[in-house]
Design a protein around this motif. Structure first.
Motif, short mmCIF file in Angstrom:
data_model
loop_
_atom_site.label_atom_id
_atom_site.label_comp_id
_atom_site.label_asym_id
_atom_site.label_seq_id
_atom_site.Cartn_x
_atom_site.Cartn_y
_atom_site.Cartn_z
N LEU A 18 92.36 -36.16 56.08
CA LEU A 18 91.06 -36.00 56.75
C LEU A 18 91.09 -35.34 58.11
O LEU A 18 90.04 -34.98 58.64
N THR A 19 92.27 -35.20 58.75
CA THR A 19 92.27 -34.56 60.08
C THR A 19 92.14 -33.04 59.90
O THR A 19 92.32 -32.52 58.79
N GLY A 20 91.91 -32.35 61.01
CA GLY A 20 91.81 -30.88 60.97
C GLY A 20 93.09 -30.26 60.41
O GLY A 20 93.04 -29.39 59.54
N PHE A 21 94.25 -30.72 60.92
CA PHE A 21 95.52 -30.15 60.46
C PHE A 21 95.81 -30.55 59.02
O PHE A 21 96.35 -29.74 58.25
N ALA A 22 95.45 -31.78 58.63
CA ALA A 22 95.68 -32.21 57.24
C ALA A 22 94.93 -31.28 56.29
O ALA A 22 95.49 -30.79 55.31
N VAL B 216 92.88 -40.11 71.90
CA VAL B 216 93.77 -39.73 73.00
C VAL B 216 94.22 -38.29 72.78
O VAL B 216 94.66 -37.93 71.68
N GLU B 217 94.11 -37.50 73.83
CA GLU B 217 94.54 -36.10 73.73
C GLU B 217 94.97 -35.64 75.12
O GLU B 217 94.50 -36.16 76.13
N ARG B 218 95.91 -34.70 75.17
CA ARG B 218 96.34 -34.16 76.46
C ARG B 218 95.14 -33.63 77.22
O ARG B 218 94.24 -33.04 76.61
N ASP C 58 98.38 -38.13 78.78
CA ASP C 58 99.59 -38.17 77.97
C ASP C 58 99.68 -39.53 77.27
O ASP C 58 99.66 -40.58 77.92
N ALA C 59 99.79 -39.49 75.95
CA ALA C 59 99.81 -40.73 75.16
C ALA C 59 101.01 -41.61 75.51
O ALA C 59 100.96 -42.83 75.34
N ARG C 60 102.08 -40.97 76.01
CA ARG C 60 103.27 -41.77 76.34
C ARG C 60 102.99 -42.71 77.50
O ARG C 60 103.40 -43.86 77.49
N ILE D 8 96.20 -41.01 68.42
CA ILE D 8 97.01 -40.30 69.41
C ILE D 8 97.17 -38.84 69.00
O ILE D 8 97.53 -38.55 67.86
N GLY D 9 96.85 -37.93 69.92
CA GLY D 9 96.86 -36.50 69.59
C GLY D 9 95.72 -36.19 68.64
O GLY D 9 95.92 -35.62 67.57
N ALA D 10 94.49 -36.56 69.05
CA ALA D 10 93.34 -36.50 68.13
C ALA D 10 92.84 -35.08 67.89
O ALA D 10 91.98 -34.87 67.03
#
Ligand SMILES: C[S@@+](CC[C@H](N)C(=O)[O-])C[C@H]1O[C@@H](n2cnc3c(N)ncnc32)[C@H](O)[C@@H]1O
Length: 230
Positions: free
Chosen positions: A189-193, A73-75, A101-103, A50-52
């Motif tokens: 491993l994510t971009g932000f991480a 899942v991404e906006r 929207d993941a919600r 979620i929010g990939a």
């Protein structure tokens, strides 16, 4: 900005748009459900990120685990398009994108008990208190995770903000989860991480599973209330 320019450029390129179309899951009316078996054409354990973002984590994980299905899942919008183009270009049979929207996805569209693993990494990069309303990780979102998770499934979460980590962990526990893993696979491993770790920031992460709850039968309830003798 470069990322936004890339996404626009990608979308104008017919080959990129075609790559994206191969992986995007239809999710607009009259479609009200996303049926994993149908979108992947097979039954296999399902992991949902979620929010990939740009998809750095899920593309690598899907490539390394061909026996499992992966839904990113991404906006919708620029990041959703960029994700879809990148996932499409990866050419993996076991990877799809839900640009929505993941919600809505967890509260409505995915069937109950259909997900083996959720990954939710750095979902809320909004530090200001007036931005709290944008936060993804609300009690109703956590109920959606619980609804769609299979028995024995796991939710992995990570954030760089200690206070939000505490909030997320408490929300999960309040909803009936308990922590079973000290670190999430995407925490490095994510971009932000990668960005946060390169800046020397801490990353707080964990894996959470639903606690098996006793559902009292009418008989147990009557015994407990003293109406029936044990
Ligand atoms: C800070 S980025 C992190 C991206 C990726 N997880 C990473 O670690 O590199 C947060 C992402 O979550 C997405 N996001 C936030 N709320 C969302 C929602 N309700 N539905 C889908 N995506 C959402 C944002 O669009 C953004 O791309």
């Amino acid at each position: 900005m470069a990322r936004v320019r890339n996404a626009t450029r990608f979308w104008k390129d017919p080959a990129a748009a075609e790559a994206a179309r191969r992986v995007i899951v239809p999710n607009e009316a009259p479609v009200f459900t996303i049926e994993p078996r149908q979108i992947f054409g097979r039954a296999a354990p399902l992991e949902v990120e979620i929010g990939a973002g740009r998809g750095d984590f899920i593309i690598g994980r899907a490539a390394a685990n061909p026996d499992r299905n992966f839904l990113a899942v991404e906006r919708p919008g620029t990041i959703g398009r960029l994700l879809a183009v990148r996932c499409g270009r990866a050419g993996l049979e076991n990877l799809r994108v839900a640009a929505m929207d993941a919600r809505t996805l967890v509260s409505l569209m995915l069937p109950e008990g259909s997900v083996d693993t959720f990954h939710v990494y750095f979902p809320d990069p909004w530090p200001k208190s007036r931005q709290v309303k944008h936060r993804l990780f609300t009690p109703s979102f956590v109920r959606g995770l619980m609804r769609t998770l299979k028995p024995g499934g796991v939710v992995y979460v990570a954030t760089d903000v200690a206070q939000w980590a505490a909030e997320m962990f408490e929300r999960l526990e309040a909803a009936g989860f308990r922590q079973t893993a000290g670190q999430a696979p995407g925490a490095t491993l994510t971009g932000f991480a990668r960005k946060y770790l390169a800046q020397g920031k801490s990353v707080f992460s964990g894996g959470f599973e639903p606690v098996a709850r006793e559902v009292p039968t009418v008989l147990t309830a009557l015994r407990r209330s003293g109406i029936l003798k044990p």
